[in-house]
Design an enzyme around this catalytic site. Sequence first.
Site, PDB file in Angstrom:
ATOM      1  N   LYS A 175      39.539  -4.597  57.152  1.00 43.05           N
ATOM      2  CA  LYS A 175      39.420  -3.722  55.996  1.00 43.05           C
ATOM      3  C   LYS A 175      38.285  -4.276  55.144  1.00 43.05           C
ATOM      4  O   LYS A 175      38.356  -5.414  54.671  1.00 43.05           O
ATOM      5  CB  LYS A 175      40.719  -3.721  55.175  1.00 43.05           C
ATOM      6  CG  LYS A 175      40.573  -2.991  53.852  1.00 43.05           C
ATOM      7  CD  LYS A 175      41.790  -3.159  52.944  1.00 43.05           C
ATOM      8  CE  LYS A 175      41.501  -2.545  51.578  1.00 43.05           C
ATOM      9  NZ  LYS A 175      42.548  -2.853  50.582  1.00 43.05           N
ATOM     10  N   GLY A 201      37.256   0.211  52.734  1.00 52.00           N
ATOM     11  CA  GLY A 201      38.174  -0.239  51.695  1.00 52.00           C
ATOM     12  C   GLY A 201      38.138   0.600  50.437  1.00 52.00           C
ATOM     13  O   GLY A 201      38.694   0.192  49.427  1.00 52.00           O
TER      14      GLY A 201
END
Lengths: 306, 306, 306, 306
Positions: A175, A201
């Site tokens: 992420k 993200g």
Amino acid sequence: QHARNHAGSARVDLRGIYPPIATPFTPQEDVDFRKLEENLHKYAEIPFRGLVVQGSNGEYPFLTEEERVEVVKAVRRSLPADKLLMAGSGCESTRATVQLTEKMAAAGADVVLVVTPCFYKGKMSSAALLQHFTKWADCSPVPVVLYSVPANTGLELPLDAVVQLSQHPNILGLKDSGGDITRMGLAVHRTQQQDFQVLAGSAGFLLGATASGAVGGVCALANVLGREVCELERLCAAGRWEEARALQHRLIEPNAAVTRGLGVPALKQAMEWFGLHGGTCRSPLQPLTQAETQQLRAAFSCNGWL
Amino acid sequence: QHARNHAGSARVDLRGIYPPIATPFTPQEDVDFRKLEENLHKYAEIPFRGLVVQGSNGEYPFLTEEERVEVVKAVRRSLPADKLLMAGSGCESTRATVQLTEKMAAAGADVVLVVTPCFYKGKMSSAALLQHFTKWADCSPVPVVLYSVPANTGLELPLDAVVQLSQHPNILGLKDSGGDITRMGLAVHRTQQQDFQVLAGSAGFLLGATASGAVGGVCALANVLGREVCELERLCAAGRWEEARALQHRLIEPNAAVTRGLGVPALKQAMEWFGLHGGTCRSPLQPLTQAETQQLRAAFSCNGWL
Amino acid sequence: QHARNHAGSARVDLRGIYPPIATPFTPQEDVDFRKLEENLHKYAEIPFRGLVVQGSNGEYPFLTEEERVEVVKAVRRSLPADKLLMAGSGCESTRATVQLTEKMAAAGADVVLVVTPCFYKGKMSSAALLQHFTKWADCSPVPVVLYSVPANTGLELPLDAVVQLSQHPNILGLKDSGGDITRMGLAVHRTQQQDFQVLAGSAGFLLGATASGAVGGVCALANVLGREVCELERLCAAGRWEEARALQHRLIEPNAAVTRGLGVPALKQAMEWFGLHGGTCRSPLQPLTQAETQQLRAAFSCNGWL
Amino acid sequence: QHARNHAGSARVDLRGIYPPIATPFTPQEDVDFRKLEENLHKYAEIPFRGLVVQGSNGEYPFLTEEERVEVVKAVRRSLPADKLLMAGSGCESTRATVQLTEKMAAAGADVVLVVTPCFYKGKMSSAALLQHFTKWADCSPVPVVLYSVPANTGLELPLDAVVQLSQHPNILGLKDSGGDITRMGLAVHRTQQQDFQVLAGSAGFLLGATASGAVGGVCALANVLGREVCELERLCAAGRWEEARALQHRLIEPNAAVTRGLGVPALKQAMEWFGLHGGTCRSPLQPLTQAETQQLRAAFSCNGWL
């Protein structure tokens, strides 16, 4: 040589959108499990791939270890079985990260997410981070996802470390909250042999990230405009870029307001406007001032969301 | 309007040098209390004003809350009564900071030291920090010292907040590790009505800080060259600036090596060379490479200390 | 191996205070030589060691090469022979720097000062800077001083390069405006064999710098409070640190206001208040807003200067 | 209220790819006009929309004003009439920028490009930049493009200023080299009423930028892999995102090597490998070391370009 926790099993497919859920508190700043559950019922109607519990927007640095685990258990109870529960279990030390990961898995997490340690940022070399994440991935009973969020940690997980870690059988993906699209494209390119999955993200660069090969996103804004963020991801996946662009553009300002602009207090305020429980943050995070509230409102209204 | 915990009592005098002690670990990475005690016996022979326990050099972010309190208790048992025990009790949330402060005081801390919360650095406005530190100082059973260490936190405690906090009866002073001598001079100047005490957070600028009005220092290097750092402080206090300068100059490189240069692993390695227990750090902090060890050694030897 | 331009001659003694003079403009933004001359007459009554012409406060990046040289000639005509004229001749390319240095020397500069090139900051390695400054020092008809001003250039001249350059017979010293007292102390320490002279680049840390071994300062504030800055330097040189500290403290806020706080427009405004010609800057530097003017005034008045 | 230099005329269409051409030098570091012309002949065969002359890759900060104008004249002579000549005319002061812009237009520039002034970066507020760019656009005989390149200037042109400037009839667009895709998307979104054209400042994020609404790119890498960069832009414009992504991924590493990684010396070295004249840079830019040359080569070879 790695512990093959999941040899033989199919790789977990991360494609899709995940809200990193907020943690509602009572006026006494205790976790409000009832409000949390009500939020989860609302989220159940939205085509999310799953939820992230204890991401930065969940105020995890303010929770005790017990609270962190209890929140995961509570989410597990309410979450439909076909949705992924991704739990943040990052701590500063490797040993604490390993221990919390085991508790998170026992509490029902399908996948764990671990942020880079950051207090000793000057010493978090690639070597140190490789050792930390490898040990964690070796020990975790569930598959794991790396998490780089320089705005909070002051530290970016180096790409060379990402590439090396992508070869670990228990590491599913990354992420990346930094917003550097070039880096995300290169992360996809350099790990293409490994079935490594990159998640944006933030909703602010979801279109660009998807165009560059990301498979989805963990997006704070999905707590507020969940359907719209899912729709954006669907348009990108379907190659309908013109429509995607028009939608993406209208999401940038609301997204910026609830993330880098005004932070978690703004995310929670906006949730209230859209029928979810947000409420106040734990101290020292402060409620928005009146001027900030107006600024937040404008970010939504001038893009047609309020 | 503030809780006057110490009304009537004399203000604690912070003048002097404090090593922010390291935490020795066993090969299994558990706290090694025996080695800690042996270090304390060595330190008892040096004219320190006291010790800082759970500063950045004590690897406090890697310790559990229980360990943090146990280490303070262990130090209390060994420390002569005339030395100050200053304990770090900073946490990300205000409530955790207040709770840990109470435990630290019960464990024998004379003074507590609290770092700025930093994970949500974009939201740590003066208003947020004022509220955090005021609540903490209101609740603390012992006097308190503010702590600003931007190299680790990515955040400097704003000077306006320092000035306002200096008026709180339970706030004694500030440990400033940023190294900005202009800021330290101004902190002294703007708090001169408040008997507010500024401590240099490093031996690298101890002379400059003292010349600018600081009353002492919390110096990682004092773990290794404790007598020398005390001597530097003594020369400055006596106005013997020529001698002070010569000594200061020889301390800059060793100090840089054990702090911003090579960090806690270097501090612990250097302690071994000077007859103290250092040993390894908790993961993910890595031992020095051979090249780093040579670089560290050179920083001491080329200044005549090894 | 270096061109020994000054073999046999005595080393130029840089000790003392230098205002980096402002460049007055007419309302049409042309250089106002009459006002410049009137300022110089005022400065002649203050015990400065000399003047810096074409430092950052002289708006040199806004002047043409011809103007830069003309201003130096004008200053030379007005300056008493016992005062040093230090002229800035830094350009981005080595060849332009060498050529301008020759013109500056011909125009009457006693010493030239050269800033680090900075546009290609990512490529200004120690090797590149060493080559640049060595070539310049080799070719300069007058002795030279290095200049590091990271707030403007985004680049700090690395200390290793400073140490190596200190061995060049035509390089006298370093003007360091970064404000890192530890670095300045180390620069003095590591060049002690070379009779290398370090000048503080600001009045805000003049006491700390002098205590650490600097021999004087190039101080924007000396354009406004010239006598006071000279007095501070005198007190430090005489070892009267208590008095020095009291004076230093009162200079920090005015200094910050006319440098990093509000910049050259504030310096020029403050000059007007103290009987000198400041006036407006060249575009795109803007005049102060009313709020900024009040803020500037407060920085002087709350320290007793207005 | 603005000077309407181009009222009635059709807006210049910027769509497409522009190499920001390098400036070849002789071994004596003089501009090598013959080699420049030979490069231009090679570029004539590639479907570029035009060329940028005196961008950062042209080493413009190292050229005298005369050289800057002469290079533009030389390019004009060789450039087919249907290709745009975009010339950089940015200087630190507004008056110098205006004057150079007039000379560039007279020398044959179709469009001028102006970088943010940056030496006084702390004072380059939106107000200052608005005034600077408005004055310049008012006076320019040809249409103008804004240029933001924070890696070199340490300064990002604020988006609010971009939006306001987009309303000026003589301002066509923005070249944004910062790489922040969210910002570029928002720039497109907030200027959609103004027919404002955004160009990506690098080939590393060309796909993401185009997907977000950019109309083309000024790409250093196009000096080396011109056809491939044009092909990438064509695939994006045609909505063939799968093929575009595969090509984009292979360009990220070569692009990074010739820009932020190893800079202009690497760009010029790579040009030599691909049959163009690159050669050395002006000092203080240094030739690549052997290790750097190998690193550069690997960036091309491991992506199949060498």
